[in-house]
Design an enzyme around this catalytic site. Structure first.
Site, PDB file in Angstrom:
ATOM      1  N   THR A 133      -9.642  14.290   3.779  1.00 33.99           N
ATOM      2  CA  THR A 133     -10.145  13.492   2.737  1.00 33.99           C
ATOM      3  C   THR A 133     -10.710  11.896   3.602  1.00 33.99           C
ATOM      4  O   THR A 133     -10.101  11.798   4.612  1.00 33.99           O
ATOM      5  CB  THR A 133      -9.375  13.123   1.727  1.00 33.99           C
ATOM      6  OG1 THR A 133      -9.793  11.721   1.099  1.00 33.99           O
ATOM      7  CG2 THR A 133      -7.921  12.607   2.139  1.00 33.99           C
ATOM      8  N   ASP A 134     -11.517  11.298   3.081  1.00 29.48           N
ATOM      9  CA  ASP A 134     -11.917   9.975   3.560  1.00 29.48           C
ATOM     10  C   ASP A 134     -10.909   9.220   3.496  1.00 29.48           C
ATOM     11  O   ASP A 134     -10.615   7.956   4.263  1.00 29.48           O
ATOM     12  CB  ASP A 134     -13.097   9.538   2.752  1.00 29.48           C
ATOM     13  CG  ASP A 134     -13.036   9.148   1.275  1.00 29.48           C
ATOM     14  OD1 ASP A 134     -11.897   9.544   0.804  1.00 29.48           O
ATOM     15  OD2 ASP A 134     -13.889   8.843   0.716  1.00 29.48           O
ATOM     16  N   GLU A 135      -9.681   9.221   2.640  1.00 32.28           N
ATOM     17  CA  GLU A 135      -8.629   8.377   2.454  1.00 32.28           C
ATOM     18  C   GLU A 135      -7.833   8.268   3.895  1.00 32.28           C
ATOM     19  O   GLU A 135      -7.040   7.415   3.926  1.00 32.28           O
ATOM     20  CB  GLU A 135      -7.742   8.763   1.391  1.00 32.28           C
ATOM     21  CG  GLU A 135      -8.712   8.667   0.170  1.00 32.28           C
ATOM     22  CD  GLU A 135      -7.715   8.536  -1.207  1.00 32.28           C
ATOM     23  OE1 GLU A 135      -6.606   8.412  -1.085  1.00 32.28           O
ATOM     24  OE2 GLU A 135      -8.304   9.066  -2.168  1.00 32.28           O
ATOM     25  N   TYR A 158       0.057  10.046  -0.497  1.00 35.22           N
ATOM     26  CA  TYR A 158      -0.748  11.103  -0.568  1.00 35.22           C
ATOM     27  C   TYR A 158      -1.616  11.137   0.415  1.00 35.22           C
ATOM     28  O   TYR A 158      -2.003  12.093   1.435  1.00 35.22           O
ATOM     29  CB  TYR A 158      -1.945  10.871  -1.863  1.00 35.22           C
ATOM     30  CG  TYR A 158      -3.299  11.689  -1.703  1.00 35.22           C
ATOM     31  CD1 TYR A 158      -2.965  13.017  -1.721  1.00 35.22           C
ATOM     32  CD2 TYR A 158      -4.507  11.197  -1.330  1.00 35.22           C
ATOM     33  CE1 TYR A 158      -4.146  13.916  -1.538  1.00 35.22           C
ATOM     34  CE2 TYR A 158      -5.655  11.958  -1.231  1.00 35.22           C
ATOM     35  CZ  TYR A 158      -5.679  13.286  -1.423  1.00 35.22           C
ATOM     36  OH  TYR A 158      -6.551  13.988  -1.039  1.00 35.22           O
ATOM     37  N   LYS A 162      -1.860  13.822   3.832  1.00 32.99           N
ATOM     38  CA  LYS A 162      -3.176  14.579   4.261  1.00 32.99           C
ATOM     39  C   LYS A 162      -3.525  14.084   5.761  1.00 32.99           C
ATOM     40  O   LYS A 162      -4.067  14.944   6.409  1.00 32.99           O
ATOM     41  CB  LYS A 162      -4.437  14.033   3.282  1.00 32.99           C
ATOM     42  CG  LYS A 162      -4.436  14.501   1.827  1.00 32.99           C
ATOM     43  CD  LYS A 162      -4.538  15.966   1.700  1.00 32.99           C
ATOM     44  CE  LYS A 162      -5.909  16.575   2.030  1.00 32.99           C
ATOM     45  NZ  LYS A 162      -5.898  17.712   1.952  1.00 32.99           N
TER      46      LYS A 162
END
Ligand code: NAD
Ligand code: TDX
Length: 345
Positions: A133-135, A158, A162
């Site tokens: 993810t971009d996060e 989270y 990831k």
């Protein structure tokens, strides 16, 4: 002639999609089935998984209700199905839940990914596509974009889980030569998204004429990618992506949360008085923005759905599938009680 042979091989290729009963996974499964691939779905059916999403393709897939954290269950599937391509999307995916309790995130997202990578190494695969993810890059201010070379600075439990899964994929490529490809996508939206996420929360609340919870001042910015474009990117990466590479998948459609909520209210013909600013999410990342020039340049993928058009269609889908939305509502009440009253003693 060569093209026909290519077509036959494509049809015979077996894809294993973990998290295939989830929001993005189910769209990927629908697209892969329609292109003629053989698709195996591995999904635990947590609160976020739902076989209704696969209703239209259920006769064309093989489904296993199993947990990716179980080496025995995962090995059984590898042995029986011999998948050539792994799309790993199974995850705990909601930031607010990770703030309430990080442990299932570490166990599913990190341990589960390790179990899958280990099985893929043991049985051999052509490609292991690891959904990140971009996060994982952390947050941006008003300017700038993350490239695939940006350092990882995850902020929530989270995104830390990831980032760990993402780095495990890197280690398996580097150490064992497993053909892992990492995909870092921006915020998806579209039909079938579980209504704990922002866009379906706003639609659900607006349908019920209930207050719409906007964290902080609503100024945070997300880059919105339609789920059909995301699934198309995943298939493109499967077909032409290079092992060991990372691909950012974004849209350029950046909006402040408040703008998104106002646009939805406009589409639904509802008033702005439904907007309710609530206590901010702890550690709330201000902005994500991806430079997705690499996948465009190297694989020729680009997004096709414009945000306003995709949003209108998404609102329409939820209105037409109101029953599905309402069935999810009851289970959400206890989450909302915890999340939206964060500041209260
Ligand atoms: P989702 O929560 O809708 O679906 C996750 C699926 O994984 C569910 O069907 C659930 O039952 C399954 N699952 C969870 N734990 C499992 C376990 N232990 N074993 C087997 N199955 C399990 O998530 P989504 O929004 O479709 O996201 C899919 C993937 O894409 C995730 O890896 C997520 O981190 C990533 N991602 C999501 C977005 C987004 O905006 N939604 C953006 C970038 C990346
Ligand atoms: O009720 C809400 N009110 C609100 O203001 C909710 C649920 C969210 N928000 C804000 C928080 C974020 O700034 O809206 C924005 C989007 O929130 P989410 O839908 O929870 O998504 P986000 O936290 O950005 O994470 C998502 O994108 C990256 C997905 O949930 C992740 O799985 C993905 O990796």
């Amino acid at each position: 002639m060569a093209k026909d042979v290519d077509k036959i091989f494509r049809k015979m290729k077996t894809l294993l999609v973990t998290g295939g009963a989830g929001f993005i996974g189910s769209e990927l499964v629908r697209q892969a089935v329609s292109r003629g691939y053989r698709v195996i779905v591995l999904d635990k059916l947590t609160y976020a998984g739902d076989l209704e999403r696969l209703e239209g393709v259920k006769d064309h897939i093989v489904f296993y209700q199993e947990d990716i954290r179980s080496p025995e269950a995962v090995e059984k599937i590898f042995l029986r199905e011999r998948p050539e391509i792994i799309f790993h999307l199974a995850a705990e995916s909601h930031v607010d839940r990770s703030i309430l309790d990080p442990s299932p995130f570490l166990s599913t997202n990190v341990d589960g990914t390790s179990v899958l990578l280990t099985a893929a190494r043991k049985y051999g695969v052509e490609k292991f596509i690891n959904m990140s993810t971009d996060e994982v890059y952390g947050e941006l201010g008003e300017r700038g974009k993350f490239t695939e070379k940006s350092p990882l600075n995850p902020n929530s439990p989270y995104s830390v889980s990831k980032a760990a899964a993402d780095m495990l994929g890197r280690a398996f490529f580097r150490t064992y030569g497993l053909p892992v490809i990492t995909v870092r996508a921006s915020n998806n939206y579209g039909p079938w998204q579980y209504p704990e996420k922002f866009i379906p929360v706003v639609i659900l609340k607006a349908i019920l004429d209930e207050k719409i919870p906007i964290y902080g001042k609503g100024e945070n910015i997300r880059e919105w990618l339609h789920v059909s474009d995301c699934a198309r990117a995943l298939l493109k990466i499967m077909e032409e992506g290079q092992p060991g590479e990372i691909y950012n998948v974004g849209s350029g459609e950046e909006r402040r949360n408040i703008e998104v909520a106002e646009e939805i209210l406009k589409i639904m013909g509802k008033g702005r008085e439904l907007i309710n600013f609530v206590e901010d999410r702890p550690g709330h990342d201000f902005r994500y923005s991806l430079d997705w020039g690499k996948i465009k340049r190297e694989l020729g993928w680009e997004p096709t759905v414009k945000f306003e058009e995709g949003l209108s269609k998404t609102v329409r889908w939820y209105m037409e599938n109101r029953d599905w939305l309402m069935r999810k509502r009851e289970a959400l009440e206890s989450l909302w009680r915890k999340v939206y009253r964060r500041g209260e003693k």
